[in-house]
Design a protein around this motif. Structure first.
Motif, PDB file in Angstrom:
ATOM      1  N   GLY A 233      56.913  69.698  -5.312  1.00 54.15           N
ATOM      2  CA  GLY A 233      55.694  69.754  -6.649  1.00 54.15           C
ATOM      3  C   GLY A 233      54.798  68.798  -6.460  1.00 54.15           C
ATOM      4  O   GLY A 233      53.354  68.883  -6.910  1.00 54.15           O
ATOM      5  N   THR A 234      54.933  67.397  -5.020  1.00 53.05           N
ATOM      6  CA  THR A 234      53.497  66.738  -4.811  1.00 53.05           C
ATOM      7  C   THR A 234      52.513  67.657  -3.812  1.00 53.05           C
ATOM      8  O   THR A 234      51.647  66.600  -3.033  1.00 53.05           O
ATOM      9  N   ASP A 235      52.779  68.801  -2.947  1.00 59.26           N
ATOM     10  CA  ASP A 235      52.487  68.876  -2.152  1.00 59.26           C
ATOM     11  C   ASP A 235      51.051  69.414  -2.368  1.00 59.26           C
ATOM     12  O   ASP A 235      50.182  70.019  -3.717  1.00 59.26           O
ATOM     13  N   LYS A 236      50.171  68.748  -1.710  1.00 61.97           N
ATOM     14  CA  LYS A 236      48.206  69.495  -1.895  1.00 61.97           C
ATOM     15  C   LYS A 236      47.467  70.160  -0.937  1.00 61.97           C
ATOM     16  O   LYS A 236      47.430  68.856  -0.177  1.00 61.97           O
ATOM     17  N   ILE A 237      46.215  70.744  -0.723  1.00 59.21           N
ATOM     18  CA  ILE A 237      45.584  70.836   0.117  1.00 59.21           C
ATOM     19  C   ILE A 237      45.194  69.599   0.797  1.00 59.21           C
ATOM     20  O   ILE A 237      44.507  69.663  -0.360  1.00 59.21           O
ATOM     21  N   LEU A 238      44.422  69.369   1.726  1.00 57.91           N
ATOM     22  CA  LEU A 238      43.367  68.406   2.526  1.00 57.91           C
ATOM     23  C   LEU A 238      42.216  68.930   2.530  1.00 57.91           C
ATOM     24  O   LEU A 238      40.827  68.532   1.830  1.00 57.91           O
ATOM     25  N   VAL A 239      42.287  69.332   3.174  1.00 56.25           N
ATOM     26  CA  VAL A 239      41.298  70.463   4.476  1.00 56.25           C
ATOM     27  C   VAL A 239      41.698  71.701   4.133  1.00 56.25           C
ATOM     28  O   VAL A 239      43.465  71.871   5.144  1.00 56.25           O
ATOM     29  N   ASN A 240      40.285  72.500   4.225  1.00 60.25           N
ATOM     30  CA  ASN A 240      40.800  74.091   3.975  1.00 60.25           C
ATOM     31  C   ASN A 240      39.919  74.101   5.573  1.00 60.25           C
ATOM     32  O   ASN A 240      38.714  74.160   5.063  1.00 60.25           O
ATOM     33  N   GLY A 241      40.916  75.058   5.998  1.00 60.25           N
ATOM     34  CA  GLY A 241      40.268  75.747   7.532  1.00 60.25           C
ATOM     35  C   GLY A 241      39.650  74.548   8.466  1.00 60.25           C
ATOM     36  O   GLY A 241      40.252  74.899  10.208  1.00 60.25           O
ATOM     37  N   GLY A 242      38.977  73.426   7.736  1.00 56.49           N
ATOM     38  CA  GLY A 242      38.796  72.429   9.133  1.00 56.49           C
ATOM     39  C   GLY A 242      37.025  72.110   8.742  1.00 56.49           C
ATOM     40  O   GLY A 242      36.767  71.863   7.575  1.00 56.49           O
ATOM     41  N   THR A 243      36.133  71.356   9.313  1.00 63.03           N
ATOM     42  CA  THR A 243      35.165  70.333   9.183  1.00 63.03           C
ATOM     43  C   THR A 243      34.514  72.048   7.541  1.00 63.03           C
ATOM     44  O   THR A 243      33.744  70.468   7.119  1.00 63.03           O
ATOM     45  N   ASP A 244      34.293  72.317   8.207  1.00 65.27           N
ATOM     46  CA  ASP A 244      33.079  74.257   7.830  1.00 65.27           C
ATOM     47  C   ASP A 244      33.602  75.000   7.891  1.00 65.27           C
ATOM     48  O   ASP A 244      33.290  75.653   9.194  1.00 65.27           O
ATOM     49  N   ILE A 245      34.811  75.309   6.950  1.00 68.95           N
ATOM     50  CA  ILE A 245      35.532  77.073   6.545  1.00 68.95           C
ATOM     51  C   ILE A 245      34.175  77.922   6.530  1.00 68.95           C
ATOM     52  O   ILE A 245      34.387  78.919   7.772  1.00 68.95           O
ATOM     53  N   ASN A 246      32.909  77.996   6.812  1.00 71.24           N
ATOM     54  CA  ASN A 246      32.193  78.719   6.650  1.00 71.24           C
ATOM     55  C   ASN A 246      31.473  79.058   7.937  1.00 71.24           C
ATOM     56  O   ASN A 246      30.637  79.467   8.607  1.00 71.24           O
ATOM     57  N   GLN A 247      31.836  78.116   9.149  1.00 76.68           N
ATOM     58  CA  GLN A 247      31.522  78.141  10.799  1.00 76.68           C
ATOM     59  C   GLN A 247      32.961  78.638  10.925  1.00 76.68           C
ATOM     60  O   GLN A 247      33.712  78.717  12.287  1.00 76.68           O
ATOM     61  N   LYS A 248      34.106  78.900  10.447  1.00 73.76           N
ATOM     62  CA  LYS A 248      35.652  79.986  10.529  1.00 73.76           C
ATOM     63  C   LYS A 248      36.283  78.817  11.991  1.00 73.76           C
ATOM     64  O   LYS A 248      36.744  79.414  12.933  1.00 73.76           O
ATOM     65  N   PRO A 249      35.894  77.833  11.504  1.00 75.86           N
ATOM     66  CA  PRO A 249      37.117  76.849  12.392  1.00 75.86           C
ATOM     67  C   PRO A 249      38.462  77.033  12.805  1.00 75.86           C
ATOM     68  O   PRO A 249      39.041  77.530  12.092  1.00 75.86           O
ATOM     69  N   ILE A 250      38.958  76.818  13.840  1.00 76.81           N
ATOM     70  CA  ILE A 250      40.109  77.229  14.345  1.00 76.81           C
ATOM     71  C   ILE A 250      41.464  76.685  14.209  1.00 76.81           C
ATOM     72  O   ILE A 250      40.811  75.226  15.388  1.00 76.81           O
ATOM     73  N   TRP A 251      42.750  76.365  14.240  1.00 76.21           N
ATOM     74  CA  TRP A 251      43.274  75.830  14.110  1.00 76.21           C
ATOM     75  C   TRP A 251      43.447  74.162  13.835  1.00 76.21           C
ATOM     76  O   TRP A 251      42.916  72.916  14.662  1.00 76.21           O
ATOM     77  N   ILE A 252      42.784  74.057  12.846  1.00 73.98           N
ATOM     78  CA  ILE A 252      42.926  72.629  12.201  1.00 73.98           C
ATOM     79  C   ILE A 252      44.061  71.985  12.321  1.00 73.98           C
ATOM     80  O   ILE A 252      46.041  72.269  11.443  1.00 73.98           O
TER      81      ILE A 252
END
Length: 581
Positions: A233-252
């Motif tokens: 129950g302590t899991d949390k997303i810290l980064v979604n996608g990468g540095t800027d998800i609008n640029q569609k970064p791959i494989w963080i």
């Protein structure tokens, strides 16, 4: 934008989805195999390997310099930690056995291999895994809170998944594997100075929220040191996608967390493991976020430079940081050095650069310019690489007369344990042949040494005469079971033949064969000059004759064969030979 790395990262994603598929062990390749010794097992009386790369000839070391990469050949995904003046470094090992090579240093320049973290069959279940499955991205951390070292990794084999081992002293061995209950890959531990512990790792985005191919997230869990479990129950997303998800970064991926001057930093690889690879960093006031990317990301990459640049280093990323002697920071990371045909045969190697962390974010010195082969020596350090048991680099020679009681740590198996098919005798190294050949995706009776230069000479001598056409022994140049060269001696009727076979996409072709006569030792040699490979033999150890002319090393590159490993040179024996002279 199309990148060369997409097939590689797609493969990684496929493997990640197979984490918890159990693979049964094969009893045929247990330690009991050694008891079934063939009366006609080859004895290898010596092996030598000599590197001859022009980059080192053109850039000789001055007394105050050392070379990077610090670990040449297939030593990818480095992670580093320290306890006082003792520094420890580990690498991915995939289906290699033993697993996770571990190195020790007191000065960040001279490294000595002290063993392997996963050196027991109970820890490593790779008997039927693909060569690029097995152990991914190990992370090593020292926890001063309980004076314990931890190595956490993803084992894509045998139903293991994410797992951890620990020890009080890395030189004295590691404990049993502890399976961890979370999905994803590339886990890393972080120990806060208040005693709390966390795991960060790569994972898929929540179901139904994936925006594009290569969209991943970095997730955090609290970790219970008493039970060695993540806290439900302590899991949390810290980064979604990468540095800027609008640029569609791959494989963080490949995350590491640090604390400095009261702030938390999350450093990750981004862009996949190919030519768009990079390292990026985020900061926060709390280990649980929110994490804000630095404005100067990426902090390490080689992707912006001319593709035809001279002495190219490429694919840089997957880094880890450590505070070195005198408070100076260093980064270790992976990169590749393509050969003259821009192919990667030596695999992903361990590089190092100094880091300036006097400001808010770490600055990789020369991390955003074409990487150079030499670094300045830390003050007061003497370069001992290649001497007194320290790991060599540059153009070095490795020789093994097999006169000791134990195998050198540089020798490895693939899927199978070295002890199940090797015996050190007064005459040399006896390899007990299995009835499987090098094209089998199971353990084979082959002892491997990593190719560590684009240009090299490797040679061996073996005391052996095959008893039938089913028996063969010799050298292999091996990227995987579907991409390799076999160069050895077999029998047809009452005559002996040297054969050279090329296997590509699992389809084998006899390149050349020659009938030979010899009395005792047969000498075999492979010489590579970049992409050009030549296979030679001698019946007297002096005069060598070529077999097959000059052949291409293309099938030994990850560009052609795929996967994550570098080319290996193997001492090979089989009683299941299918090469017909």
């Amino acid at each position: 934008m199309k990148h060369k790395n997409k097939p590689i990262t797609s493969l990684k994603r496929l493997f990640a989805s197979l984490l918890f598929i159990a693979l049964p062990l094969s009893g045929a390749y247990s330690q009991d195999s050694k008891k079934k010794e063939s009366r006609n097992a080859p004895v290898f009386t010596q092996f030598s390997y000599k590197g001859n790369d022009a980059i080192y000839e053109k850039n000789p070391l001055q007394p105050n310099e050392f070379y990077s990469p610090i670990l040449q050949g297939c030593y990818p995904d480095p992670s580093i930690t320290h306890k006082g003046k003792d520094y420890y470094l580990v690498n991915s090992s995939f289906a290699m056995t033993p697993g996770v090579p571990i190195f020790h240093s007191t000065d960040m320049v001279n490294w000595k291999q002290i063993g392997h973290v996963l050196d027991k069959p109970s820890q490593l279940k790779v008997e039927k895994s693909g060569i690029s499955q097995g152990i991914y991205a190990p992370d090593i951390k020292y926890n001063p809170y309980n004076d314990t070292f931890y190595m956490i990794t993803t084992q894509i084999a045998g139903g293991m998944g994410n797992m951890m081992v620990k020890t009080k002293d890395p030189a004295k061995g590691w404990g049993d594997a502890i399976k961890l209950q979370f999905d994803g890959i590339d886990p890393s531990l972080f120990f806060d100075d208040n005693g709390k512990a966390y795991v960060v790792h790569n994972d898929a985005p929540p179901a139904g929220t994936e925006l594009y191919n290569g969209h991943r997230v970095i997730k955090l869990w609290e970790y219970d040191l008493a039970t060695d479990k993540v806290i439900a129950g302590t899991d949390k997303i810290l980064v979604n996608g990468g540095t800027d998800i609008n640029q569609k970064p791959i494989w963080i991926e490949g995350p590491h967390m640090y604390k400095k001057d009261g702030r938390y930093f999350l450093m990750c690889a981004e862009g996949g493991t190919g030519d768009w690879h990079s390292e990026v960093i985020f900061s926060s006031d709390s280990p649980t976020g929110p994490f804000v990317p630095a404005k100067n990301n990426p902090i390490l990459t080689q992707r912006y430079f001319a593709k035809d640049r001279k002495d190219k280093v490429d694919w840089a990323g997957h880094a880890d940081l450590v505070e070195g002697p005198g408070g100076k920071y260093y980064a270790v990371f992976l990169a590749v050095r393509p050969n003259n045909k821009d192919r990667v045969n030596t695999g992903r190697e361990t590089f190092m650069v100094p880091v300036d962390w006097s400001g808010e974010f770490p600055v990789f010195e020369n991390g955003l310019v074409p990487l150079k082969p030499k670094l300045k020596m830390p003050e007061g350090v003497t370069n001992q690489t290649g001497k007194n048991g320290f790991f060599p680099n540059g153009n070095f020679t490795f020789q093994d007369q097999f006169k000791t009681n134990v195998l050198d740590l540089k020798w490895i198996g693939i899927r199978g344990w070295r002890e199940s098919f090797t015996t050190l005798t007064k005459q040399g190294l006896k390899i007990i042949p299995f009835d499987t050949n090098i094209q089998a995706a199971v353990p084979t009776s082959t002892l491997f040494y990593r190719q560590q230069h684009a240009s090299f000479k490797a040679e061996t001598a073996l005391n052996y005469k095959p008893g039938s056409e089913k028996e063969l022994a010799g050298l292999v140049c091996y990227q995987n079971e579907k991409y390799n060269y076999v160069f050895g001696v077999t029998k047809k009727g009452s005559e002996y033949y040297v054969v050279l076979e090329r296997t590509e996409k699992g389809i084998s072709e006899l390149v050349s064969t020659e009938k030979i006569k010899y009395k005792k030792d047969l000498h075999l040699q492979v010489i590579a000059q970049g992409d050009d490979y030549m296979f030679n033999y001698s019946v007297d150890g002096v005069n060598y004759k070529n077999v097959g002319g000059t052949v291409s090393g293309d099938i030994l590159s990850t560009d052609v064969a795929g996967g994550f490993t570098g080319s290996l040179i193997g001492l090979y024996a089989t009683s299941g030979n299918d090469i017909k002279p």
